[in-house]
Write an enzyme that holds these catalytic residues in place. Sequence first.
Site, PDB file in Angstrom:
ATOM      1  N   HIS A   1       0.835  -1.204   0.000  1.00 40.46           N
ATOM      2  CA  HIS A   1       0.000   0.000   0.000  1.00 40.46           C
ATOM      3  C   HIS A   1       0.867   1.251   0.000  1.00 40.46           C
ATOM      4  CE1 HIS A   1       0.741   0.802   4.321  1.00 40.46           C
ATOM      5  NE2 HIS A   1       0.564  -0.504   4.521  1.00 40.46           N
TER       6      HIS A   1
ATOM      7  N   CYS B   1       2.840  -5.021   6.486  1.00 43.95           N
ATOM      8  CA  CYS B   1       2.646  -4.796   5.062  1.00 43.95           C
ATOM      9  C   CYS B   1       3.859  -4.086   4.458  1.00 43.95           C
ATOM     10  CB  CYS B   1       1.384  -3.972   4.810  1.00 43.95           C
ATOM     11  SG  CYS B   1      -0.138  -4.866   5.189  1.00 43.95           S
TER      12      CYS B   1
END
Length: 331
Positions: A290, A306
């Site tokens: 992201h 992440c």
Amino acid sequence: MRNVVISLLVVAALGLGVTLLRHKAPPALEPVGPAAEPPAAAQPPTPSAPSPEPAPAPPLGAAEALGKAEALTKGGRRAEAVPYYERVLAAEPDGKSAKRAAKALAEHYAGLKQDRKALGYWLRTDLSGEARAQLDAKAKAAADSLLTSTPTLDDLVVTVAPGDTLGTLAKRLGTTPECIARVNRIQNVNAIVVGQRLKVIQGTFRILVEKRARRLTLLLDGVPVRTYGVGIGADQKTPTFTFTIEEKVPDPPWHPPGRAPLPYGHPENILGTRWMGFRPTPEYAGFGIHGTTKDQTIGEAASNGCVRMHNTDVEELFDLVPRGTLVEIRD
């Protein structure tokens, strides 16, 4: 008269017997189970089945797989050797056997005129000196021209036909509408016209994340075409694993654990402008790539696991790769 009647009764009895024989039921003690096959002479000829596709290589070690592959190649069965060469690369990606396998695959795909794929394998061989310099120059040219409308290597140029949209073209050609738009500098995705010529990138994208280097490399048929700096999980929270991109969300909301979802643009939503979620596995769920609202964390181990990118970088990556792209995360 009596003799005539008797004669008629005999004839009638004989006729009834013939009728009963003609309608005789099958024996009561037929075997139970599948019906017996008819004699071979009674069977119609069986059409020959099409030749099966080469089966995937069985799980051999690198040395055994290389031996099998080279024997098949020597026997003129190079296409059947391909999965065995790939097995060598998977088992020992940096060993001497892998370099021999990469050379064989490069020659195979060069013979098929799949130039970018051949280049990707040549880059994994042990070529050096002038030959290596030429390969690196080709790879750089491929990377530099990736987002231009100039076709290189295996790219296509298609002409827009009546009824075509970026969506239908992308579906038919195995890419994304955003990729076609970005490559051809299309600002309005609904503005393509019949007769317009568009470059379409062909090939298979793969993403490699190297945690220690804090680096994400985008490869197209094995050729590095983009490199980005990334942030990773604090305290080794980013797993070393190979994932598949399953979800692509622009302007994503964030679902923090134990809290209500935070919409895109909320000051506490840290996902930035794009989210590419990985397909859950029995081992891992909730991971993805992201953007970020904290640019200072790129290059650091600061996330919940992440992979973080600058928003401009993740937007470019988002446009290029389709769902189903593999993401390999290494230490």
